[in-house]
Design a protein around this motif. Structure first.
Motif, PDB file in Angstrom:
ATOM      1  N   ALA A  82      -8.628 -13.692  37.288  1.00 15.70           N
ATOM      2  CA  ALA A  82      -7.538 -12.738  37.066  1.00 15.70           C
ATOM      3  C   ALA A  82      -7.122 -12.057  38.372  1.00 15.70           C
ATOM      4  N   LEU A  83      -8.102 -11.712  39.203  1.00 14.87           N
ATOM      5  CA  LEU A  83      -7.773 -11.079  40.479  1.00 14.87           C
ATOM      6  C   LEU A  83      -7.040 -12.050  41.404  1.00 14.87           C
ATOM      7  N   CYS A  84      -7.464 -13.320  41.402  1.00 18.20           N
ATOM      8  CA  CYS A  84      -6.791 -14.337  42.227  1.00 18.20           C
ATOM      9  C   CYS A  84      -5.352 -14.543  41.780  1.00 18.20           C
ATOM     10  N   VAL A  85      -5.138 -14.672  40.491  1.00 24.80           N
ATOM     11  CA  VAL A  85      -3.790 -14.902  39.950  1.00 24.80           C
ATOM     12  C   VAL A  85      -2.857 -13.745  40.304  1.00 24.80           C
ATOM     13  N   ASN A  86      -3.391 -12.533  40.340  1.00 25.56           N
ATOM     14  CA  ASN A  86      -2.578 -11.352  40.621  1.00 25.56           C
ATOM     15  C   ASN A  86      -2.563 -10.963  42.098  1.00 25.56           C
ATOM     16  N   GLY A  87      -3.128 -11.803  42.954  1.00 29.16           N
ATOM     17  CA  GLY A  87      -3.111 -11.553  44.390  1.00 29.16           C
ATOM     18  C   GLY A  87      -3.928 -10.345  44.825  1.00 29.16           C
ATOM     19  N   LEU A  88      -4.962 -10.026  44.070  1.00 30.54           N
ATOM     20  CA  LEU A  88      -5.767  -8.838  44.366  1.00 30.54           C
ATOM     21  C   LEU A  88      -7.198  -9.163  44.774  1.00 30.54           C
ATOM     22  N   ARG A  89      -7.529 -10.435  44.861  1.00 27.44           N
ATOM     23  CA  ARG A  89      -8.928 -10.806  45.083  1.00 27.44           C
ATOM     24  C   ARG A  89      -9.473 -10.284  46.401  1.00 27.44           C
ATOM     25  N   ASP A  90      -8.644 -10.231  47.423  1.00 33.59           N
ATOM     26  CA  ASP A  90      -9.103  -9.757  48.733  1.00 33.59           C
ATOM     27  C   ASP A  90      -9.142  -8.238  48.833  1.00 33.59           C
ATOM     28  N   LYS A  91      -8.681  -7.553  47.816  1.00 27.67           N
ATOM     29  CA  LYS A  91      -8.615  -6.086  47.848  1.00 27.67           C
ATOM     30  C   LYS A  91      -9.913  -5.412  47.427  1.00 27.67           C
ATOM     31  N   VAL A  92     -10.771  -6.133  46.695  1.00 26.47           N
ATOM     32  CA  VAL A  92     -12.007  -5.537  46.174  1.00 26.47           C
ATOM     33  C   VAL A  92     -13.200  -6.435  46.441  1.00 26.47           C
ATOM     34  N   ILE A  93     -14.366  -5.814  46.448  1.00 20.89           N
ATOM     35  CA  ILE A  93     -15.625  -6.554  46.481  1.00 20.89           C
ATOM     36  C   ILE A  93     -16.037  -6.755  45.038  1.00 20.89           C
ATOM     37  N   LEU A  94     -16.355  -7.962  44.695  1.00 22.11           N
ATOM     38  CA  LEU A  94     -16.766  -8.286  43.332  1.00 22.11           C
ATOM     39  C   LEU A  94     -18.284  -8.417  43.313  1.00 22.11           C
ATOM     40  N   ARG A  95     -18.927  -7.505  42.599  1.00 24.43           N
ATOM     41  CA  ARG A  95     -20.389  -7.455  42.531  1.00 24.43           C
ATOM     42  C   ARG A  95     -20.845  -7.861  41.135  1.00 24.43           C
ATOM     43  N   CYS A  96     -21.937  -8.594  41.079  1.00 22.83           N
ATOM     44  CA  CYS A  96     -22.497  -9.004  39.794  1.00 22.83           C
ATOM     45  C   CYS A  96     -23.894  -8.435  39.648  1.00 22.83           C
ATOM     46  N   SER A  97     -24.132  -7.786  38.525  1.00 25.99           N
ATOM     47  CA  SER A  97     -25.469  -7.223  38.279  1.00 25.99           C
ATOM     48  C   SER A  97     -26.050  -7.809  37.012  1.00 25.99           C
TER      49      SER A  97
END
Length: 150
Positions: A82-97
């Protein structure tokens, strides 16, 4: 607990940014998490933390832990897409817990789009990955006896 509405979340993030605080928003992996994550990214969060159904903070009710959410990997993949499709992937760090207990768990999360990973229940131990020509992983300094799985 009262749910936070999107405009309230945006205001909270704005206020935190004004105080120069790093904003981390933790989302439970559930259906539609990608849409929520896009809103969180647009609101200006620095980190989106995806939590799965295999643990909790200790602050949640037992019924919430057992009856809420799905595997973190599913939510992670949905949020990344979803972040890639909306061009936002580089704006946030995606953390998995999502209960990383073995090296293969970290590799799966990395392949699904995670930049950072949490180990343990308090989230104090995490590793960050830099995606690029080479996959580079920055691990915190741990005693040798804890590195057996890696």
């Amino acid at each position: 607990m009262t749910p936070i509405r999107s405009r309230n979340l945006a205001q909270l993030i704005h206020d935190a940014k004004a105080a120069r605080v790093r904003v981390i928003v933790k989302l439970v992996s559930s259906e539609g998490i990608g849409t929520i994550a896009v809103g969180v990214a647009k609101a200006g969060a620095d980190v989106i933390n995806i939590a799965g159904n295999s643990g909790g903070t200790g602050a949640a009710a037992v019924t919430s832990l057992k009856n809420t959410g799905r595997a973190a990997e599913i939510g992670l993949a949905e949020v990344h897409q979803a972040l890639c499709v909306n061009g936002l992937r580089d704006k946030v760090i995606l953390r998995c817990s999502g209960a990383h207990q073995m090296a293969s768990d970290v590799i799966k999360s990395c392949l699904l789009g995670a930049d950072s990973f949490e180990f343990g229940t308090d989230g104090s131990d995490d590793a960050q990955v830099r995606h690029g020509e080479k996959l580079q992983c920055q691990m915190p300094r741990w005693p040798d006896d804890q590195l057996g799985g890696f």
